[in-house]
Design a protein around this motif. Structure first.
Motif, PDB file in Angstrom:
ATOM      1  N   VAL B  31       0.865  -1.176   0.000  1.00 40.57           N
ATOM      2  CA  VAL B  31       0.000   0.000   0.000  1.00 40.57           C
ATOM      3  C   VAL B  31       0.902   1.227   0.000  1.00 40.57           C
ATOM      4  N   ALA B  32       0.530   2.206  -0.823  1.00 44.19           N
ATOM      5  CA  ALA B  32       1.281   3.477  -0.824  1.00 44.19           C
ATOM      6  C   ALA B  32       0.310   4.535  -0.304  1.00 44.19           C
ATOM      7  N   LEU B  37      -6.308   1.350  -3.410  1.00 42.46           N
ATOM      8  CA  LEU B  37      -6.470   0.094  -2.682  1.00 42.46           C
ATOM      9  C   LEU B  37      -7.527   0.204  -1.580  1.00 42.46           C
ATOM     10  N   ALA B  74       8.765   6.225  -7.126  1.00 46.08           N
ATOM     11  CA  ALA B  74       7.420   5.644  -7.061  1.00 46.08           C
ATOM     12  C   ALA B  74       6.526   6.298  -6.014  1.00 46.08           C
ATOM     13  N   VAL B 106      -6.786  13.866  -3.572  1.00 49.57           N
ATOM     14  CA  VAL B 106      -6.275  12.660  -4.237  1.00 49.57           C
ATOM     15  C   VAL B 106      -4.829  12.881  -4.658  1.00 49.57           C
ATOM     16  N   SER B 115      -0.354   4.726  -8.862  1.00 52.33           N
ATOM     17  CA  SER B 115      -1.220   4.842 -10.027  1.00 52.33           C
ATOM     18  C   SER B 115      -0.750   3.907 -11.133  1.00 52.33           C
ATOM     19  N   LEU B 161       4.132  -6.523 -12.864  1.00 53.64           N
ATOM     20  CA  LEU B 161       4.626  -6.676 -11.494  1.00 53.64           C
ATOM     21  C   LEU B 161       4.230  -8.037 -10.940  1.00 53.64           C
ATOM     22  N   LYS B 185      -8.275  15.271 -21.604  1.00 52.54           N
ATOM     23  CA  LYS B 185      -9.027  14.449 -20.666  1.00 52.54           C
ATOM     24  C   LYS B 185     -10.485  14.854 -20.746  1.00 52.54           C
ATOM     25  N   ILE B 191     -13.378  15.930 -10.703  1.00 54.28           N
ATOM     26  CA  ILE B 191     -12.809  14.832  -9.921  1.00 54.28           C
ATOM     27  C   ILE B 191     -12.836  13.499 -10.664  1.00 54.28           C
TER      28      ILE B 191
HETATM   29  C1  LIG Z   1     -11.734  10.243  -5.749  1.00 52.78           C
HETATM   30  C2  LIG Z   1     -10.629   9.744  -6.629  1.00 52.78           C
HETATM   31  C3  LIG Z   1     -10.492  10.279  -7.896  1.00 52.78           C
HETATM   32  C4  LIG Z   1      -9.479   9.845  -8.725  1.00 52.78           C
HETATM   33  N1  LIG Z   1      -9.392  10.378  -9.977  1.00 52.78           N
HETATM   34  C5  LIG Z   1      -8.402   9.945 -10.787  1.00 52.78           C
HETATM   35  C6  LIG Z   1      -8.247  10.488 -12.077  1.00 52.78           C
HETATM   36  O1  LIG Z   1      -8.989  11.386 -12.475  1.00 52.78           O
HETATM   37  N2  LIG Z   1      -7.275  10.015 -12.866  1.00 52.78           N
HETATM   38  C7  LIG Z   1      -6.415   9.041 -12.445  1.00 52.78           C
HETATM   39  O2  LIG Z   1      -5.544   8.681 -13.182  1.00 52.78           O
HETATM   40  N3  LIG Z   1      -6.531   8.514 -11.221  1.00 52.78           N
HETATM   41  C8  LIG Z   1      -7.499   8.940 -10.392  1.00 52.78           C
HETATM   42  N4  LIG Z   1      -7.603   8.413  -9.137  1.00 52.78           N
HETATM   43  C9  LIG Z   1      -6.683   7.336  -8.762  1.00 52.78           C
HETATM   44  C10 LIG Z   1      -5.486   7.852  -8.023  1.00 52.78           C
HETATM   45  O3  LIG Z   1      -4.652   8.553  -8.872  1.00 52.78           O
HETATM   46  C11 LIG Z   1      -4.792   6.638  -7.498  1.00 52.78           C
HETATM   47  O4  LIG Z   1      -5.659   6.045  -6.544  1.00 52.78           O
HETATM   48  C12 LIG Z   1      -3.511   6.890  -6.800  1.00 52.78           C
HETATM   49  O5  LIG Z   1      -2.614   7.634  -7.558  1.00 52.78           O
HETATM   50  C13 LIG Z   1      -2.871   5.549  -6.526  1.00 52.78           C
HETATM   51  O6  LIG Z   1      -1.738   5.758  -5.749  1.00 52.78           O
HETATM   52  P1  LIG Z   1      -1.720   5.288  -4.247  1.00 52.78           P
HETATM   53  O7  LIG Z   1      -0.388   5.652  -3.752  1.00 52.78           O
HETATM   54  O8  LIG Z   1      -2.865   5.825  -3.529  1.00 52.78           O
HETATM   55  O9  LIG Z   1      -1.863   3.718  -4.473  1.00 52.78           O
HETATM   56  P2  LIG Z   1      -2.423   2.604  -3.502  1.00 52.78           P
HETATM   57  O10 LIG Z   1      -3.889   2.660  -3.428  1.00 52.78           O
HETATM   58  O11 LIG Z   1      -1.683   2.600  -2.230  1.00 52.78           O
HETATM   59  O12 LIG Z   1      -2.001   1.328  -4.324  1.00 52.78           O
HETATM   60  C14 LIG Z   1      -2.603   1.016  -5.559  1.00 52.78           C
HETATM   61  C15 LIG Z   1      -2.107  -0.335  -6.060  1.00 52.78           C
HETATM   62  O13 LIG Z   1      -0.756  -0.273  -6.431  1.00 52.78           O
HETATM   63  C16 LIG Z   1       0.039  -1.116  -5.643  1.00 52.78           C
HETATM   64  N5  LIG Z   1       1.252  -0.369  -5.344  1.00 52.78           N
HETATM   65  C17 LIG Z   1       1.340   0.842  -4.761  1.00 52.78           C
HETATM   66  N6  LIG Z   1       2.617   1.261  -4.744  1.00 52.78           N
HETATM   67  C18 LIG Z   1       3.326   0.310  -5.334  1.00 52.78           C
HETATM   68  C19 LIG Z   1       4.722   0.164  -5.634  1.00 52.78           C
HETATM   69  N7  LIG Z   1       5.607   1.110  -5.318  1.00 52.78           N
HETATM   70  N8  LIG Z   1       5.125  -0.952  -6.262  1.00 52.78           N
HETATM   71  C20 LIG Z   1       4.256  -1.919  -6.593  1.00 52.78           C
HETATM   72  N9  LIG Z   1       2.939  -1.843  -6.345  1.00 52.78           N
HETATM   73  C21 LIG Z   1       2.490  -0.731  -5.729  1.00 52.78           C
HETATM   74  C22 LIG Z   1      -0.795  -1.492  -4.456  1.00 52.78           C
HETATM   75  O14 LIG Z   1      -0.475  -2.753  -3.974  1.00 52.78           O
HETATM   76  C23 LIG Z   1      -2.167  -1.420  -5.021  1.00 52.78           C
HETATM   77  O15 LIG Z   1      -2.473  -2.614  -5.694  1.00 52.78           O
HETATM   78  C24 LIG Z   1      -8.583   8.846  -8.276  1.00 52.78           C
HETATM   79  C25 LIG Z   1      -8.714   8.307  -6.992  1.00 52.78           C
HETATM   80  C26 LIG Z   1      -9.724   8.747  -6.165  1.00 52.78           C
HETATM   81  C27 LIG Z   1      -9.841   8.159  -4.799  1.00 52.78           C
END
Ligand SMILES: Cc1cc2nc3c(=O)[nH]c(=O)nc-3n(C[C@H](O)[C@H](O)[C@H](O)COP(=O)(O)OP(=O)(O)OC[C@H]3O[C@@H](n4cnc5c(N)ncnc54)[C@H](O)[C@@H]3O)c2cc1C
Lengths: 790, 285
Positions: B31-32, B37, B74, B106, B115, B161, B185, B191
């Motif tokens: 989890v990041a 997730l 990352a 976000v 992402s 991965l 986009k 959002i």
């Molecule tokens: C309300 C909302 C709106 C959003 N709108 C958009 C949008 O408009 N466009 C868009 O592109 N995205 C959008 N997102 C998605 C958002 O960009 C991603 O949720 C976020 O960037 C994911 O990063 P995180 O660190 O939160 O990942 P996490 O939720 O922590 O992890 C996501 C996944 O990646 C894996 N992971 C995380 N880090 C690593 C790593 N270093 N190596 C290997 N695996 C890893 C985890 O195990 C998990 O499976 C939105 C999200 C929300 C909640």
């Protein structure tokens, strides 16, 4: 000396509610805890229509932390009756019973089948997941028109029909008018289903004191008083006096918290059965299924007119989706719009007819505007259709049909007696505010250039009826309760004031508004006035908050109670000053002897005398305290002109609101900032209705738009800033001259937006636009007009 | 809306994270920022038994030059990517797209790596990386490897991965001055994810297109390249007619979803319009 020099009514007094809200100190239902409390979680049906073949709660009892779990049958003996509807609109209305938990059959996705109690919220959720419920799916009824056909599958097999009721209203010789009118336009509109999305989901805490047999329910509701009587008398079968209902800070309602809910019923019963407080907080996932949905009508409206476009008659036929059951006021919602399918326009004949139909969907009920946005949508779209037919401009067609301008009451074709109105006044102002000529010039230029992005201008000159409601009218419409409200004012010994009111705010700023009224009436500074509401143990019996009633009914009660304070104070002041009451002049908190203005008594001085009671006149009781109950003689009728300019990307179908002007007449204004806040919020909610929000079910009755990811509630960045102005034509219904502003925005705005979209594309031949006008719908309408695919 | 029970461990380093993933087996998940997730866990659509937290590995939070490339760590927050000076100078496309992800909340919690690793075809960064022929740097039990974007995205929420792999960085090229870019986009609310998104990277030469790379968001099970458009553009004149004709190839080979935001048919049409607009904008930059 506590005396305010200047009138505060009409000024922007800062909202007293805000400090605790913006510092996070406000307590909502979910912030409350009681020692030993259990968390409740409901198990919801995943099926829209199914027979329940079994519910096994025993696996839940194995989950660590789970204390108890029950299926619907386990609790069937607890209920004095089903969750009632308070608005059986016709004598032959079909009203199948809905209980807090289903026992044999589920009829919408999200109907409760079991309930789990646990030591923590997490354990309750784990327990709910462990419950094993088995179902035998039944045919799903979704389409309202199909549902009304012979041989249709039935939501309630034993009823033999999916129709709950048909309600009609006729004024004048409708058939003759339609037979002779040279122009008849007939339109069909679909007002899509919406999911009210208050920021705070419903939540509650139920407590039971066994020794006293007393229940306390703290719940995120708009209607603590109604919840009390309905739950006690009809659902639980306990003395009303044994149930205290409190509404703490409530994070928005918009009608969705006009509810006597399964969760409230269950929590009270389970608090008694377990001897422990029971807490429940809805989450968004359950809220979208279990909190009532709204709108969802199919409308057919016909206008009969002269060749020049003067309207003579109105004929409306509605089908209104009740969902799977009738909720508290669900069947009555269309009736709140029934009289308004003529807008602020004249004519001699009027017919309205509405059939309420059951489907396997979440039940519907009131949502900001309730019935009136739907009516306004139909007439404001239809009058544009008439304008196109007779070749008139949308401004012109409205002006020529407006009701006569009047400061006093005049009758409308729908059968209402409108309190006052100057419709051209709001329209003139709105045209200026929006920059109408400039917009039309821009529109011409873009059309000539053939730009991909076109602009359109849409109108909505609306009128509504609110201030619910004259009790005798409610009686004639078969509503089960009255429409009055109550206030009690107590001037404390030191001249501070506590006002106890029967309305129950959830964001509208009643405390500020009522304090302003009282400040002017009693000469007490706003900061020295406390307003108490939302607790059945403290507030006078009242009818709560909805239907833009709090000021025009509850506020009038406050004002009348203040008058009685002054009446009593005058006796005491006259006695102390040794003059007759007639010799006293009263100006905002101060009695002075005519001709000798230095000989005076203020309200605080009199309050102290009334408290010590050392020297009261003969027959006057101690304490400066008075109550009033006000039952309005008539509704109040806010009206106005809203003009929307949109930009439509003809290649993608994207619609952006460029400019929005709202000029409303809500009568006398107590607090301009609060009024503007209501207008802006309402308009945004209406723009959401026109462009964004739609509840979508798939063919199995699964709610597809089940989270805020795809149920498109817009955020601040998605809506324009709104130009707001007013005219002031005092209401003749009440002595404050106030109308009501809680719903104007949602009532007025959807047709302004959709009319603008149609206008933007009219040169391409587009005349019809379904709502919400999503990019794909707009794109398809363009393709269709071009004669292409789609 | 409460996740099923799970264990939580915080990784102290990338190698530690790799080791923890090995120790806890298939049901463990990194989890990041948690923004992809945790929503799935709250809906109980994902139920990892162990969460290995890499969110605080600050040595992975950077954007820096690496020769003719830019390397993005990352755990760099989306907001930091959007605000990066290095990217603004050398590859504004990445910063621009990151700045249009979700809302400020976000972007301040979600990581760039999260992402990419999530592999959501509706997300913006993966499409942009695909159009840029980016390189993903991955550390696993067998050490470090580099995977080209083309080989990285494999299916719906599926990437190259492995269960014990950690994405450590992403490398994108520095764009030359003759290269124009655009990210279109299309969405309803600020959002929202893209209904359709288009990334374009276009190299100009004397009034014609030398090379174009076009990425598509939410047009299939994974981010994809619009190869038909790219082929039609190679050497084409940079004038409206040619661009529109090339854009007409956008839907070829795609399999867009149908959902409450739009049908597959609509998405196909939209992709043509957005590709054309992306090309026009890229060429104007
Ligand atoms: C309300 C909302 C709106 C959003 N709108 C958009 C949008 O408009 N466009 C868009 O592109 N995205 C959008 N997102 C998605 C958002 O960009 C991603 O949720 C976020 O960037 C994911 O990063 P995180 O660190 O939160 O990942 P996490 O939720 O922590 O992890 C996501 C996944 O990646 C894996 N992971 C995380 N880090 C690593 C790593 N270093 N190596 C290997 N695996 C890893 C985890 O195990 C998990 O499976 C939105 C999200 C929300 C909640």
């Amino acid at each position: 000396m506590a005396q305010t020099a200047e009138r505060v009514v009409g000024t922007e007094v800062r909202r007293k509610e805000d400090p605790e809200l913006i510092t996070g100190q406000a307590r909502y239902s979910d912030d409350l805890a009681a020692p030993g409390m259990l968390w409740m979680k409901l198990v919801l049906s995943p099926f829209a229509h199914a027979r329940i073949t079994s519910v096994d709660v025993s696996p839940a009892l194995q989950v660590p932390g789970v204390v108890a779990a029950f299926g619907g049958r386990d609790l069937a003996g607890e209920w004095a009756g089903p969750l009632p509807t308070a608005w059986p609109v016709t004598d032959d209305l079909k009203n199948p019973p809905m209980y807090p938990l289903a026992t044999d059959e589920v009829r919408f996705q999200g109907e409760g089948v079991a309930v789990v109690l646990a030591e923590s919220r997490a354990a309750a959720e784990d327990g709910a997941e462990a419950v094993v419920a088995e179902y035998d799916p039944l045919p799903v009824v979704l389409d309202m028109e199909e549902a009304l056909k012979d041989g249709a599958d039935l939501v309630h097999a034993d009823l033999g029909t999916n129709a709950s009721y048909t309600w009609t209203l006729t004024n004048g010789d409708v058939d003759a008018v339609f037979a002779t009118a040279p122009v008849v336009v007939k339109e069909r509109y679909v007002v899509q289903r919406q999911i009210p999305a208050a920021m705070e989901p419903r939540a509650l805490l139920a407590e039971y004191a066994p020794a006293m047999g007393e229940y306390t329910l703290t719940t995120s509701t708009q209607i603590p008083h109604i919840v009390r009587v309905v739950l006690a008398a009809f659902v639980l079968g306990i003395p009303e006096s044994k149930l205290r209902v409190r509404a703490p800070n409530v994070g928005g309602g918009f009608g969705s918290k006009i509810r006597v809910s399964p969760e409230e019923s269950l929590a009270l019963v389970l608090a008694r059965r377990t001897g422990r407080p029971v807490k429940w907080t809805g989450d968004r996932s359950s809220d979208v299924l279990t909190t009532h949905h709204a709108r969802d009508q199919i409308q057919e409206i016909e206008l009969a007119a002269d060749e020049d476009g003067r309207i003579r008659g109105y004929r409306t036929r509605l089908i209104a989706n009740m969902g799977a059951y009738l909720l508290l006021v669900g069947p009555g919602v269309p009736l709140l719009g029934a009289f308004l399918f003529c807008g602020p326009y004249g004519g001699e004949a009027y017919h309205f007819e509405c059939t309420g139909v059951f489907t396997n969907t979440t039940p519907t009920d009131a949502y900001r505007g309730a019935g009136r946005p739907e009516a306004t949508y139909a007439i404001e779209r239809a009058i544009d259709a008439l304008a196109r037919r007779v070749g008139r401009d949308p401004v012109e067609i409205r002006r020529m049909n407006f009701l006569p301008e009047s400061d006093g009451p005049i009758p409308s074709p729908g059968g209402l007696t409108v309190d006052s109105g100057h419709y051209n006044g709001t329209l003139d102002k709105a045209l200026e505010l929006v920059g109408y000529e400039e917009l039309r010039a821009e529109q011409r230029a873009r059309r000539e250039r053939g730009d991909a992005k076109q602009i359109g201008i849409g109108f909505s000159t609306y009128i509504e009826m609110c201030g619910l409601a004259p009790s005798r009218v409610l009686g004639s419409l078969k509503y089960a309760a009255g429409g009055w409200d109550a206030a009690r004012i107590r001037v404390l010994p030191t001249g501070k004031v506590t006002a106890f009111v029967g309305v129950s705010p959830h964001g509208q700023g009643h405390a500020t508004t009522f304090s302003q009224i009282l400040s002017d009436d009693l000469g007490i500074p706003v900061d020295d006035i406390e307003v108490v509401h939302g607790d059945t143990a403290l507030a006078p019996l009242g009818m709560d908050t909805y239907g833009s009633r709090s000021l025009s009914v509850g506020g009038v009660a406050v004002h009348r109670a203040a008058d009685r304070i002054v009446e009593k104070a005058r006796k005491i002041a006259a006695h102390e000053l040794e003059v007759s009451e007639d010799d006293l002049e009263y100006v905002r908190g101060r009695f002075s002897v005519k001709g000798a203005p230095d000989r005076a008594r203020t309200i605080p001085e009199v309050a102290f005398s009334a408290w010590t009671a050392h020297n009261l006149p003969e027959g006057v009781e101690p304490e400066l305290d008075a109550s009033a109950v006000y039952d309005p003689e008539n509704f109040v009728y806010p009206y106005g002109a809203h003009i929307c300019a949109v930009e439509v990307d003809t290649e993608t179908g994207q619609v952006d609101v460029l400019r929005y002007a709202a000029v409303d007449d809500v009568g006398t204004i107590i607090n301009p900032q609060i009024v503007d806040g209501q207008v802006a919020g309402g308009v945004i909610q209406g723009i959401a209705e026109a462009l964004f929000e739609e509840a979508v079910y798939d063919e199995n009755g699964d709610l597809l738009t089940s989270s805020l990811t795809n149920y498109e509630v817009p955020a601040a960045s998605d809506v324009p800033s709104i130009r707001i102005d007013k005219t002031v034509t005092p209401s003749t219904t009440n002595e404050l001259g106030v109308k009501g502003v809680g719903e104007t925005g949602t009532i007025a705005s959807p047709p302004a937006v959709i009319n603008a979209v149609v206008d933007a594309l009219s040169h391409l031949g587009v005349t019809e636009m379904a709502r919400p006008a999503t990019p794909e719908r707009v794109w398809r309408a363009i393709q269709q007009a071009k004669g292409g695919a789609a | 809306m409460i996740p099923a029970p799970f264990e939580y461990v915080r990784a102290e380093s990338v190698d530690h994270a790799v080791a923890l993933l090995g120790e806890h087996g298939e049901d463990a998940k990194l989890v990041a920022g948690g923004h992809s997730l945790l929503p799935l866990m709250r809906l109980r659509l994902a139920r990892p038994s162990v969460l290995v937290d890499v969110d605080r590995l600050d040595d992975l939070a950077y954007v820096r030059e690496a020769g003719d490339q830019i390397e993005i760590g990352a755990t760099t927050r989306m907001a930091e990517v959007a605000a990066s000076e290095v990217l603004a100078t050398h590859n504004p496309l990445v910063a621009h797209a990151a700045g249009h992800v979700g809302d400020p909340q976000v972007r301040h919690r979600g990581t760039f790596g999260g992402s990419v690793a999530h592999g959501d075809p509706a997300s913006d960064p993966p499409t942009v990386l695909l159009a840029l022929d980016a390189q993903m740097v991955v550390r696993g039990p067998a050490g470090e490897r580099t995977v080209a974007a083309r080989d990285f995205f494999k299916g719906l929420f599926e990437t190259d991965l492995g269960p014990q792999d950690v994405l450590t960085a992403v490398r994108v090229p520095k764009l030359s001055t003759g290269t124009g870019w655009s990210y279109q986009k299309f969405h309803r609310r600020a959002i929202d994810w893209a209904i359709v998104g288009v990334a374009a990277v276009v190299e100009r030469s004397n009034g014609s297109v030398a090379r174009a790379a076009i990425g598509l968001t939410n047009m299939g099970l994974m981010p994809m390249r619009a190869e038909g458009v790219e082929a039609a553009l190679a050497g084409a004149a940079a004038e409206p007619g040619a661009l529109a004709a090339a854009a007409g190839h956008a839907p070829e080979g795609t399999s867009p979803p149908s959902d409450t935001n739009g049908s597959a048919e609509y998405r196909r049409e939209l992709s043509k319009v957005l590709v054309r607009r992306a090309l026009e904008e890229a060429l104007a930059r």
